[in-house]
Design a protein around this motif. Structure first.
Motif, PDB file in Angstrom:
ATOM      1  N   VAL A  18       0.821  -1.152  -0.117  1.00  0.00           N
ATOM      2  CA  VAL A  18       0.015   0.081   0.043  1.00  0.00           C
ATOM      3  C   VAL A  18       0.947   1.174   0.008  1.00  0.00           C
ATOM      4  O   VAL A  18       1.764   1.477   0.916  1.00  0.00           O
ATOM      5  CB  VAL A  18      -0.891   0.072   1.319  1.00  0.00           C
ATOM      6  N   THR A  19       0.728   2.263  -0.998  1.00  0.00           N
ATOM      7  CA  THR A  19       1.559   3.281  -1.156  1.00  0.00           C
ATOM      8  C   THR A  19       0.678   4.537  -0.989  1.00  0.00           C
ATOM      9  O   THR A  19       0.063   4.939  -1.789  1.00  0.00           O
ATOM     10  CB  THR A  19       2.400   3.389  -2.510  1.00  0.00           C
ATOM     11  N   PRO A  20       0.750   5.221   0.042  1.00  0.00           N
ATOM     12  CA  PRO A  20      -0.152   6.577   0.129  1.00  0.00           C
ATOM     13  C   PRO A  20       0.360   7.532  -0.502  1.00  0.00           C
ATOM     14  O   PRO A  20       1.609   7.762  -0.497  1.00  0.00           O
ATOM     15  CB  PRO A  20       0.093   6.577   1.827  1.00  0.00           C
ATOM     16  N   GLN A  21      -0.407   8.299  -0.855  1.00  0.00           N
ATOM     17  CA  GLN A  21      -0.151   9.648  -1.815  1.00  0.00           C
ATOM     18  C   GLN A  21      -0.865  10.765  -1.189  1.00  0.00           C
ATOM     19  O   GLN A  21      -0.826  11.906  -1.906  1.00  0.00           O
ATOM     20  CB  GLN A  21      -0.681   9.268  -3.311  1.00  0.00           C
ATOM     21  N   GLN A  22      -0.990  10.478   0.148  1.00  0.00           N
ATOM     22  CA  GLN A  22      -1.789  11.937   0.939  1.00  0.00           C
ATOM     23  C   GLN A  22      -1.175  11.722   2.274  1.00  0.00           C
ATOM     24  O   GLN A  22      -1.185  10.602   2.883  1.00  0.00           O
ATOM     25  CB  GLN A  22      -3.110  11.814   0.727  1.00  0.00           C
ATOM     26  N   ALA A  23      -0.704  12.852   2.911  1.00  0.00           N
ATOM     27  CA  ALA A  23      -0.255  12.809   4.152  1.00  0.00           C
ATOM     28  C   ALA A  23      -1.498  13.027   5.182  1.00  0.00           C
ATOM     29  O   ALA A  23      -2.561  13.704   4.885  1.00  0.00           O
ATOM     30  CB  ALA A  23       0.985  13.984   4.249  1.00  0.00           C
ATOM     31  N   GLY A  24      -1.100  12.769   6.480  1.00  0.00           N
ATOM     32  CA  GLY A  24      -2.011  12.730   7.349  1.00  0.00           C
ATOM     33  C   GLY A  24      -2.410  11.479   8.177  1.00  0.00           C
ATOM     34  O   GLY A  24      -1.857  10.563   7.731  1.00  0.00           O
ATOM     35  N   THR A  25      -3.579  11.466   8.898  1.00  0.00           N
ATOM     36  CA  THR A  25      -3.776  10.223   9.762  1.00  0.00           C
ATOM     37  C   THR A  25      -5.019   9.578   9.065  1.00  0.00           C
ATOM     38  O   THR A  25      -6.028  10.104   8.924  1.00  0.00           O
ATOM     39  CB  THR A  25      -4.290  10.634  11.083  1.00  0.00           C
ATOM     40  N   LEU A  26      -4.799   8.303   8.186  1.00  0.00           N
ATOM     41  CA  LEU A  26      -5.670   7.524   7.382  1.00  0.00           C
ATOM     42  C   LEU A  26      -6.239   6.632   8.266  1.00  0.00           C
ATOM     43  O   LEU A  26      -5.397   5.895   8.693  1.00  0.00           O
ATOM     44  CB  LEU A  26      -4.995   7.600   5.985  1.00  0.00           C
ATOM     45  N   THR A  27      -7.483   6.029   7.613  1.00  0.00           N
ATOM     46  CA  THR A  27      -7.847   4.770   7.965  1.00  0.00           C
ATOM     47  C   THR A  27      -8.011   3.857   7.007  1.00  0.00           C
ATOM     48  O   THR A  27      -8.624   4.190   5.909  1.00  0.00           O
ATOM     49  CB  THR A  27      -9.307   4.982   8.562  1.00  0.00           C
ATOM     50  N   LEU A  28      -7.410   2.855   7.050  1.00  0.00           N
ATOM     51  CA  LEU A  28      -7.169   1.664   6.102  1.00  0.00           C
ATOM     52  C   LEU A  28      -8.246   0.521   6.213  1.00  0.00           C
ATOM     53  O   LEU A  28      -8.351   0.027   7.587  1.00  0.00           O
ATOM     54  CB  LEU A  28      -5.680   0.805   6.050  1.00  0.00           C
ATOM     55  N   LYS A  29      -9.204   0.345   5.355  1.00  0.00           N
ATOM     56  CA  LYS A  29     -10.022  -0.615   5.523  1.00  0.00           C
ATOM     57  C   LYS A  29      -9.592  -2.134   5.103  1.00  0.00           C
ATOM     58  O   LYS A  29      -8.886  -2.116   3.945  1.00  0.00           O
ATOM     59  CB  LYS A  29     -11.529  -0.401   4.678  1.00  0.00           C
ATOM     60  N   GLY A  30      -9.694  -2.996   6.060  1.00  0.00           N
ATOM     61  CA  GLY A  30      -9.007  -4.264   5.961  1.00  0.00           C
ATOM     62  C   GLY A  30      -9.777  -5.138   4.795  1.00  0.00           C
ATOM     63  O   GLY A  30     -10.888  -4.841   4.318  1.00  0.00           O
ATOM     64  N   SER A  31      -9.103  -6.453   4.302  1.00  0.00           N
ATOM     65  CA  SER A  31      -9.552  -7.253   3.478  1.00  0.00           C
ATOM     66  C   SER A  31     -10.684  -8.003   4.135  1.00  0.00           C
ATOM     67  O   SER A  31     -11.084  -8.126   5.438  1.00  0.00           O
ATOM     68  CB  SER A  31      -8.604  -8.064   3.072  1.00  0.00           C
ATOM     69  N   ASP A  32     -11.815  -8.290   3.307  1.00  0.00           N
ATOM     70  CA  ASP A  32     -12.960  -8.973   3.671  1.00  0.00           C
ATOM     71  C   ASP A  32     -12.679 -10.481   2.904  1.00  0.00           C
ATOM     72  O   ASP A  32     -12.203 -10.406   1.696  1.00  0.00           O
ATOM     73  CB  ASP A  32     -14.055  -8.388   3.265  1.00  0.00           C
ATOM     74  N   PHE A  33     -13.377 -11.359   3.503  1.00  0.00           N
ATOM     75  CA  PHE A  33     -13.559 -12.699   2.883  1.00  0.00           C
ATOM     76  C   PHE A  33     -14.818 -13.067   2.934  1.00  0.00           C
ATOM     77  O   PHE A  33     -15.872 -12.942   4.000  1.00  0.00           O
ATOM     78  CB  PHE A  33     -12.744 -13.840   3.853  1.00  0.00           C
ATOM     79  N   SER A  34     -15.239 -13.616   1.902  1.00  0.00           N
ATOM     80  CA  SER A  34     -16.584 -14.187   1.582  1.00  0.00           C
ATOM     81  C   SER A  34     -16.449 -15.497   0.953  1.00  0.00           C
ATOM     82  O   SER A  34     -15.748 -15.685  -0.110  1.00  0.00           O
ATOM     83  CB  SER A  34     -17.540 -13.317   0.908  1.00  0.00           C
ATOM     84  N   GLY A  35     -17.270 -16.598   1.234  1.00  0.00           N
ATOM     85  CA  GLY A  35     -17.220 -17.955   0.610  1.00  0.00           C
ATOM     86  C   GLY A  35     -17.852 -19.018   1.169  1.00  0.00           C
ATOM     87  O   GLY A  35     -18.962 -18.492   1.929  1.00  0.00           O
ATOM     88  N   ASP A  36     -17.911 -20.125   1.010  1.00  0.00           N
ATOM     89  CA  ASP A  36     -18.379 -21.316   1.380  1.00  0.00           C
ATOM     90  C   ASP A  36     -17.554 -22.405   1.948  1.00  0.00           C
ATOM     91  O   ASP A  36     -16.429 -22.962   1.270  1.00  0.00           O
ATOM     92  CB  ASP A  36     -19.524 -21.904   0.064  1.00  0.00           C
TER      93      ASP A  36
END
Length: 540
Positions: free
Chosen positions: A201-219
């Protein structure tokens, strides 16, 4: 009597005997874990419309991920049983004790269910069949500095199908790093299959950012046998939501005024072809410069500013960029290739090349450098020999005491030249027919035919190689392209264009048709000048 039995049997197996009478609800786990799905199953004891179940009451406390509807019919000992089943995959929005409200379908209502939602598996007192772990290798980075986001998916059941989404961060580029890794771990006595994946993950904006994690869906396939004739309970839908993470991105230091480049290591190297830094005038030499940076992407590498002194013509190619994942890091590469052709002899100093970068590990500014190079250009064979025009004056300066001897030799030379001209004119007038149809021959017929054929075949390299020998002796010695430019200035612009097409960035094949036309015109002009010489001894 028989008729009464038949009527009784038909009454027993008629659909009215099994009319829709109940709606039941159940969950597959209690307590459940926040951000992890559980299955709410609702069963109607008859065939009803798939949209009959109203799930609006669930949306306040749960996220409805999926709603699968199935119908079945069973006939056992002439007894017919119909069923409609809804499987809802839900994810709780809050922790604590929550209530699944009663659900309605075609006028019937299910019973409410009290559900406990805990923060993690330890509080649940049991290990989930599927859960995830994720994190960042660093939580504070510089602007443009890639950060490694890793996620591990733990499976205690066979995976029938599944999808793992990538993390999301505003104003940032996300790239999967390498391939998935499969391993096995034992957690609290239970064996899990672990799938590990890394993202850059390469941020292009400075500051305190919130990263949304990966989701898993399946059977997944539940262990054990199912008593259901239709095996509906073997496949269970699963949904796991990734937890958000906080990332702090720092601005570049104010003292860093050059193009911003942050990395763990940066280096510059070069290659020369040929390797020696001594060439002759007109001979091409190729310089290849490599910029390598560890811990950044190729898009962050700055363009190289290359300055060459006057007297050297440079033809740079388009820079080639690329990324090379190595382990949990990425290596960015930039390659700049330049063809260099010297137009005059001498020593040329190529200036030092410096690339400023910020060391992310040591938090300081550093430079990657290439030292200055000295390129020695020797004169060609013709330019190394003395010019014919200066030959008479050098003996006069070296031997000022013999003026009479020098004058005598000069007169003898003029008489010999006049005799040769008269002989040529006499032979020309003796064969007028042959002179009218014969083109003035080149002193080297072999190279002439070779140049013409190479130019007609559009063979640029061979045509340029044979051109000096083709024109040699017409206006003077032309052992190299440099002397061709001096003796035939009308060819210089076209030679520059062809040299650039040969050594520069060439998108279309170079055409030698114009060069062949200009050479033929120059030869024809020389022939016309020779044929229109005034007669030294005209007839009376």
């Amino acid at each position: 009597m028989v008729n009464r039995l038949v009527l009784l049997l038909m009454l027993c197996i008629s659909p009215a005997c099994w009319a829709y009478s109940s709606l039941t609800a159940s969950v597959d786990a209690n307590p459940v874990v926040a951000n992890q799905s559980f299955v709410l199953t609702v069963i109607a004891d008859d065939e009803v419309d798939a949209n009959a179940l109203d799930t609006t009451a669930l949306q306040r406390q749960f996220t409805v991920v999926r709603n699968n509807v199935s119908r079945s019919t069973q006939i056992i000992n002439f007894n017919t049983r119909r069923e409609t089943r809804w499987q809802l995959v839900l994810i709780p929005k809050d922790t604590g004790t929550v209530t699944i409200p009663p659900l309605t379908a075609d006028g019937l209502q299910s019973q409410p269910i009290t559900l406990k939602v805990v923060a993690d598996n330890a509080e649940a007192g049991q290990l989930a069949t599927v859960f995830m772990k994720a994190g960042l290798n660093e939580h504070k980075v510089w602007l443009g500095q890639p950060v490694d986001y890793w996620v591990k998916l733990y499976l205690a059941a066979e995976l029938q199908r599944g999808q793992l989404t990538e993390p999301q961060l505003a104003n940032a580029s996300v790239m999967q790093l390498g391939q998935d890794k499969n391993s096995n771990e034992v957690v609290n006595g239970r064996r899990y299959r672990v799938i590990e994946r890394h993202y850059l993950v390469t941020p292009q904006q400075a500051g305190t950012l919130t990263l949304k994690g990966s989701d898993f869906s399946g059977d997944i396939l539940k262990p054990g046998r199912s008593n259901d004739l239709f095996a509906r309970s073997l496949s269970t839908p699963v949904q796991v939501m990734g937890s958000p993470l906080t990332l702090t991105v720092k601005q570049p230091p104010a003292s860093f005024t050059e193009p911003w480049l942050v990395a763990n290591a940066v280096s510059l190297s070069e290659q020369w072809n040929p390797q020696q830094l001594t060439v002759k005038v007109g001979d091409p030499i190729t310089r290849i410069i490599n910029l390598t940076a560890v811990g950044t992407s190729e898009a962050a590498l700055p363009n190289l500013k290359l300055d060459y002194p006057k007297g050297l013509k440079s033809y740079p190619d388009k820079a080639e960029r690329g990324d090379d994942p190595q382990g949990k890091e990425i290596v960015a590469r930039l390659q700049q290739s330049t063809a260099i052709v010297a137009s005059s002899a001498g020593e040329y100093t190529l200036p030092e090349i410096r690339v400023a970068w910020w060391n992310a590990k040591l938090n300081r500014k550093e430079y990657a450098t290439l030292p200055a190079r000295t390129l020695t250009v020797l004169p060609s064979e013709a330019s190394a020999s003395p010019a014919p025009a200066s030959a008479p004056s050098q003996p006069e300066q070296a031997q000022p005491r013999q003026p009479q001897e020098s004058s005598l030799w000069r007169y003898l030379s003029m008489l010999l030249a006049l005799a040769l001209v008269l002989t040529f004119i006499w032979g020309y007038r003796r064969q007028p027919t042959a002179a009218a149809v014969t083109v003035a021959p080149s002193p080297h017929p072999g190279p002439e035919r070779g140049f013409t054929q190479a130019a007609q075949n559009n063979d640029l390299q061979r045509a340029l190689k044979l051109l000096p020998a083709h024109l040699d002796g017409i206006r003077g010695p032309t052992p190299s392209l440099t002397q061709v430019r001096q003796q035939f200035p009308e060819l210089a612009p076209e030679l520059d264009r062809l040299q650039q097409a040969r050594f520069g960035r060439q998108q279309h094949p170079a055409q030698t048709t114009e060069l062949l036309r200009l050479v033929a015109a120059a030869q024809q002009k020389v022939q016309q000048n020779q044929q229109h010489l005034p007669e030294l001894n005209p007839k009376a």
